[in-house]
Design an enzyme around this catalytic site. Structure first.
Site, PDB file in Angstrom:
ATOM      1  N   ARG A 103     -24.726  29.957 -12.046  1.00  0.00           N
ATOM      2  CA  ARG A 103     -25.306  31.266 -11.710  1.00  0.00           C
ATOM      3  C   ARG A 103     -26.801  31.158 -11.486  1.00  0.00           C
ATOM      4  O   ARG A 103     -27.370  31.835 -10.629  1.00  0.00           O
ATOM      5  CB  ARG A 103     -25.027  32.266 -12.845  1.00  0.00           C
ATOM      6  N   ASP A 159     -19.027  28.962 -20.430  1.00  0.00           N
ATOM      7  CA  ASP A 159     -20.310  29.625 -20.203  1.00  0.00           C
ATOM      8  C   ASP A 159     -21.380  28.614 -19.797  1.00  0.00           C
ATOM      9  O   ASP A 159     -22.168  28.876 -18.891  1.00  0.00           O
ATOM     10  CB  ASP A 159     -20.776  30.396 -21.444  1.00  0.00           C
ATOM     11  N   LYS A 211     -20.533  33.367 -26.136  1.00  0.00           N
ATOM     12  CA  LYS A 211     -21.267  32.447 -27.034  1.00  0.00           C
ATOM     13  C   LYS A 211     -21.372  33.031 -28.431  1.00  0.00           C
ATOM     14  O   LYS A 211     -21.219  32.352 -29.425  1.00  0.00           O
ATOM     15  CB  LYS A 211     -22.704  32.254 -26.534  1.00  0.00           C
ATOM     16  N   HIS A 225     -29.667  38.071 -29.986  1.00  0.00           N
ATOM     17  CA  HIS A 225     -29.712  37.454 -28.662  1.00  0.00           C
ATOM     18  C   HIS A 225     -30.365  38.415 -27.672  1.00  0.00           C
ATOM     19  O   HIS A 225     -30.160  39.616 -27.734  1.00  0.00           O
ATOM     20  CB  HIS A 225     -28.295  37.110 -28.184  1.00  0.00           C
ATOM     21  N   SER A 236     -21.236  36.241 -20.615  1.00  0.00           N
ATOM     22  CA  SER A 236     -21.951  35.012 -20.968  1.00  0.00           C
ATOM     23  C   SER A 236     -22.474  35.101 -22.410  1.00  0.00           C
ATOM     24  O   SER A 236     -22.258  34.214 -23.239  1.00  0.00           O
ATOM     25  CB  SER A 236     -23.108  34.806 -19.983  1.00  0.00           C
TER      26      SER A 236
HETATM   27  N1  URA Z   1     -28.535  35.146 -21.506  1.00  0.00           N
HETATM   28  C1  URA Z   1     -27.308  34.584 -21.507  1.00  0.00           C
HETATM   29  O1  URA Z   1     -26.912  33.928 -22.477  1.00  0.00           O
HETATM   30  N2  URA Z   1     -26.543  34.763 -20.437  1.00  0.00           N
HETATM   31  C2  URA Z   1     -26.913  35.490 -19.364  1.00  0.00           C
HETATM   32  O2  URA Z   1     -26.154  35.625 -18.438  1.00  0.00           O
HETATM   33  C3  URA Z   1     -28.195  36.083 -19.370  1.00  0.00           C
HETATM   34  C4  URA Z   1     -28.988  35.893 -20.465  1.00  0.00           C
END
Ligand code: URA
Length: 434
Positions: free
Chosen positions: A168, A161, A187, A82, A183
C-alpha cells in the site's frame, strides 16, 4: 474463485463475502496472488470502500494469517496504544513508558514509516543496538520483566498486514478507511491485549483529511475491537501541523527524551499525557480517568517514565545513554535553514508537505525496499500562531546527502503559511469515540 473476478466486483462496488475476502488474504500471504493483482484489489477498495462486515472479515482474516500471541501467562490487564499515522508523531514512545511506569502492562507492536508519516519501529531502530525483531518468547518475557516491550510485525504476527502495508505504501492505497482499520486492528488483536487506545489523526498530515471520515474510521476500529471483547477508546486529534518540533527518526528520539524529562513541546506533552492516562484507565490501574490523568502527570514529573524508557531500551539491546548524550545517536552531516520571507503570523504548517520533504531526504521510504536514514529530518523553529519577523528561521533541514535537498527545501518553504493576522486557535484533541 478467480482473483480477477473479485477485483472486478469490488471495483464495481459490490460487497464481497467472508469467504471471498479470506481467499484474497490467504492467497496473497502465501504468494499465489502477484503484487500487481493485489495492488489492483487494494485500489478497488480505496475507491469503492468496504462495508463494516467486509472490513471486519478482512481484519479477522489478516489476524488469522499469523499467530495470536498468548499473553495469558503474564499477569495484569494488557493495554496498547496505536496511531493512524502522523508527522512528528512520537507519542507512543512517551505514552507507553508513562503508562508502564504507572503499572499498566504494555505489549506494543508497531509499524514502520508509511507514506509521508513516520513509524515507531524506525524511530526505535535509530537508537544504536535497539532490536525490534524480538521473538514472541522474548517479547513475552520482556513484558513480564519490564511491563513494556516493543516489537515489529514478523512472519509470526499478522504477516498479511506486513505484506499489504508495504505494498500500500508504494501504490497510493494507504488512505482508505477500511484498509487502515483492518491493518491496525489485525495487528492489535494479534497481540493478546485486553484494551486499546487509538489516536486517529485528522488533517493535512494525516491519511484521513476530514473529521467525518476520521469519525467513521474511529467507529469502525472501536466496533471491531469491542466485538472481539476488547475495551477500546479512540481520540480524534488534529494533525494539521507536525506534532512537536522534530520530524525524523533520531531527531524524534531526542524530543522524546526531552519530553519524558518534562522539557518537551506543549502539544506533544499534552497529547502524550492524555493517551497515557487513557491507557492507565483502560488498564484498570485507576478507577477514574481523572485519577489516571493525575497518575500519568506524576510519572512524568518524578522521572519514572523516563527511567522506564531507558530500562526498556537496555532490555532490547539499545544504548540507553543516547537519551542523555544525543551525540551517540546518528547525526546528520549538514543543515539547511529555511527563513521567513516576510513578517507576520504562522497561520499554518502543512504537515503533509513537511512529511514528504522528510521522506525525500531519507527519513521515510519511497519504495518498500528503501532504507531509512535515521539521522535526517527537520526541526521546526516555529509553530502555528507564532509571530515572526522577516528572515526569522522557520526550520532547519538536517541531511546526509544533498541530491534531493533542493526539492525537499522547496516543499518545506511551501509548507509555511504566513498571514498578517493571528490564526484562530485549533483544538488538539477534537473528539473521543467509545
Ligand atoms: N498504521 C497502520 O498500522 N496501518 C495503516 O494502514 C495506517 C497506519
Amino acid at each position: 474463485m478467480r482473483t480477477v473476478d473479485l477485483i472486478r466486483r469490488k471495483r464495481d462496488g459490490e460487497e464481497l463475502s467472508i469467504e471471498e475476502i479470506a481467499f484474497i488474504v490467504d492467497s496473497y500471504t502465501r504468494g499465489t496472488i502477484p503484487d500487481y493483482q493485489m495492488a489492483s484489489f487494494l485500489m478497488a477498495v480505496y475507491f469503492a470502500g468496504m462495508s463494516d462486515k467486509e472490513a471486519e472479515a478482512l481484519t479477522l482474516r489478516m489476524l488469522e494469517s499469523g499467530e495470536t500471541i498468548d499473553l495469558s501467562s503474564v499477569s495484569g490487564i494488557k493495554v496498547d496504544k496505536h496511531s493512524t499515522g502522523g508527522v512528528g508523531d512520537k507519542t507512543s514512545l512517551i505514552a507507553a513508558p508513562l503508562a508502564a511506569a504507572a503499572g499498566a502492562m504494555v505489549p506494543m507492536i508497531s509499524g514502520r514509516a508509511l507514506g509521508h508519516t513516520g513509524g515507531t519501529l524506525d524511530k526505535l531502530e535509530s537508537i544504536p543496538g535497539f532490536r525490534t525483531n524480538l521473538t514472541v518468547d522474548e517479547f513475552r518475557e520482556n513484558l513480564r520483566m519490564y511491563s513494556l516491550a516493543f516489537m515489529g510485525q514478523s512472519e509470526q504476527v499478522a504477516p498479511a498486514d506486513a505484506k499489504m502495508y508495504a505494498l500500500r505504501d508504494v501504490t497510493a492505497t494507504i488512505e482508505s478507511i477500511a484498509l487502515v482499520a483492518s491493518s491496525i486492528m489485525s495487528k492489535k488483536l494479534a497481540e493478546g491485549i485486553d484494551s486499546l487506545v487509538l489516536d486517529v489523526k485528522v488533517g493535512s498530515g494525516a491519511f484521513i483529511k476530514r473529521q467525518v471520515d476520521a469519525r467513521r474510521l474511529a467507529q469502525m476500529m472501536v466496533g471491531i475491537g469491542r466485538r472481539a471483547d476488547k475495551r477500546v477508546q479512540a481520540l480524534i486529534t488534529d494533525m494539521n501541523q507536525p506534532l512537536g518540533y522534530a520530524i525524523g527518526n533520531a531527531l524524534e528520539v531526542m524530543e522524546v527524551s526531552q519530553t519524558l524529562q518534562n522539557a518537551g513541546p506543549t502539544d506533544l506533552t499534552r497529547l502524550s499525557l492524555e493517551l497515557a492516562a487513557r491507557m492507565i484507565y483502560l488498564g484498570r490501574i485507576t478507577m477514574t480517568l481523572d485519577d489516571a490523568r493525575e497518575l500519568a502527570q506524576r510519572k512524568l514529573l518524578d522521572g519514572s517514565g523516563y527511567k522506564k524508557f531507558k530500562e526498556v531500551i537496555t532490555a532490547q539491546g539499545g544504548n540507553a545513554q543516547v537519551l542523555d548524550r544525543f551525540d551517540l545517536l546518528p547525526n546528520a552531516t549538514g543543515a539547511r535553514e529555511i527563513v521567513c520571507p516576510r513578517p507576520g503570523y504562522i497561520s499554518g504548517i502543512d504537515a503533509e508537505l513537511i512529511g514528504r520533504a522528510a521522506t525525500m531526504i531519507g527519513a521515510g521510504r519511497d519504495t518498500k525496499d528503501d532504507h531509512v536514514d535515521p539521522a535526517v529530518g527537520i526541526i521546526l523553529e516555529v509553530k502555528t500562531g507564532q509571530k515572526v519577523d522577516a528572515d526569522a528561521v522557520l526550520c532547519r533541514v538536517y541531511y546526509t546527502k544533498d541530491d534531493r535537498l533542493e526539492e525537499a527545501a522547496e516543499l518545506v518553504e511551501d509548507a509555511f503559511r504566513i498571514s498578517s493576522a493571528p490564526p484562530e486557535d485549533r483544538e488538539l484533541i477534537l473528539e473521543v469515540v467509545g
